[in-house]
Design an enzyme around this catalytic site. Structure first.
Site, PDB file in Angstrom:
ATOM      1  N   GLN A 153      -7.381   8.531  -2.951  1.00 12.52           N
ATOM      2  CA  GLN A 153      -6.911   9.483  -2.065  1.00 12.52           C
ATOM      3  C   GLN A 153      -7.234  11.110  -2.627  1.00 12.52           C
ATOM      4  OE1 GLN A 153      -2.848   9.616  -1.143  1.00 12.52           O
ATOM      5  NE2 GLN A 153      -2.634   7.389  -1.155  1.00 12.52           N
ATOM      6  N   SER A 207      -6.001   3.685  -5.754  1.00 10.20           N
ATOM      7  CA  SER A 207      -5.339   4.258  -4.865  1.00 10.20           C
ATOM      8  C   SER A 207      -5.543   5.877  -5.071  1.00 10.20           C
ATOM      9  CB  SER A 207      -4.078   3.953  -4.520  1.00 10.20           C
ATOM     10  OG  SER A 207      -3.818   2.705  -3.822  1.00 10.20           O
ATOM     11  N   HIS A 247       0.825  -1.184  -0.192  1.00 15.30           N
ATOM     12  CA  HIS A 247       0.073   0.020  -0.108  1.00 15.30           C
ATOM     13  C   HIS A 247       0.951   1.338  -0.092  1.00 15.30           C
ATOM     14  CE1 HIS A 247      -4.038  -1.332   0.655  1.00 15.30           C
ATOM     15  NE2 HIS A 247      -3.442  -2.609   0.790  1.00 15.30           N
TER      16      HIS A 247
END
Length: 173
Positions: free
Chosen positions: A94, A90, A73
């Site tokens: 985010q 991701s 991650h």
């Protein structure tokens, strides 16, 4: 690996398509859907059942392998020159939490705590950011960096499962 045809959610797909579609649910871990195919003659007929099977696959691996999964991650906080290293999921997650719009002060705080966290636990701070904002995320890293290793390891794995569930629910088939 053979290329059997599976009926997944009323759609016929091959093994390789199954792995391609579900291989990034757990960050950079196509082994999760690969193991589901290898260990099951019948695939689940709902997203919920698939999510449970994927969670079981992760839960039964060793702590060493779980640590490796955690280390896949990314750290939280997007700087423009580093966003290319993030997976599509991701980057989207985010951005949805506003981590791409951190002020210099917020980014500095997040960077400081990311470093402290990684030094203490040897894996990045992981939190399911969907539905959270920057201040909530920063507050959580400040709190969780004070945890002991065992509690934080379990929390991080739990957060990975939350992220996987969110990603599964967002897949368009």
């Amino acid at each position: 690996m053979s290329n059997k045809i599976f009926n997944v959610f009323n759609r016929k797909i091959t093994e390789s398509e199954f792995i391609e579609i579900f291989g990034s649910i757990y960050e950079h871990s196509p082994w999760v859907p690969e193991n589901i195919i290898k260990n099951n003659s019948i695939l689940p007929d709902t997203i919920e059942k698939l999510g449970l099977m994927m969670k079981e696959e992760v839960n039964k691996i060793s702590d060493e392998k779980k640590l490796a999964l955690l280390c896949l991650h990314p750290e939280l906080g997007i700087k423009k020159n580093k966003s290319k290293k993030l997976t599509f999921s991701s980057k989207h997650e985010q951005k949805s939490a506003g981590l791409d719009r951190c002020s210099e002060k917020e980014f500095s705080i997040l960077s400081k705590y990311n470093k402290l966290y990684r030094e203490k636990f040897k894996f990045p701070f992981i939190i399911a950011v969907t539905g959270l904002d920057r201040s909530q995320i920063i507050n959580q890293i400040k709190i969780r960096v004070e945890n002991n290793y065992k509690d934080e390891f379990l929390t991080a794995i739990s957060e990975v499962h939350k992220i996987a569930k969110i990603r599964l629910n967002n897949i368009a088939l």
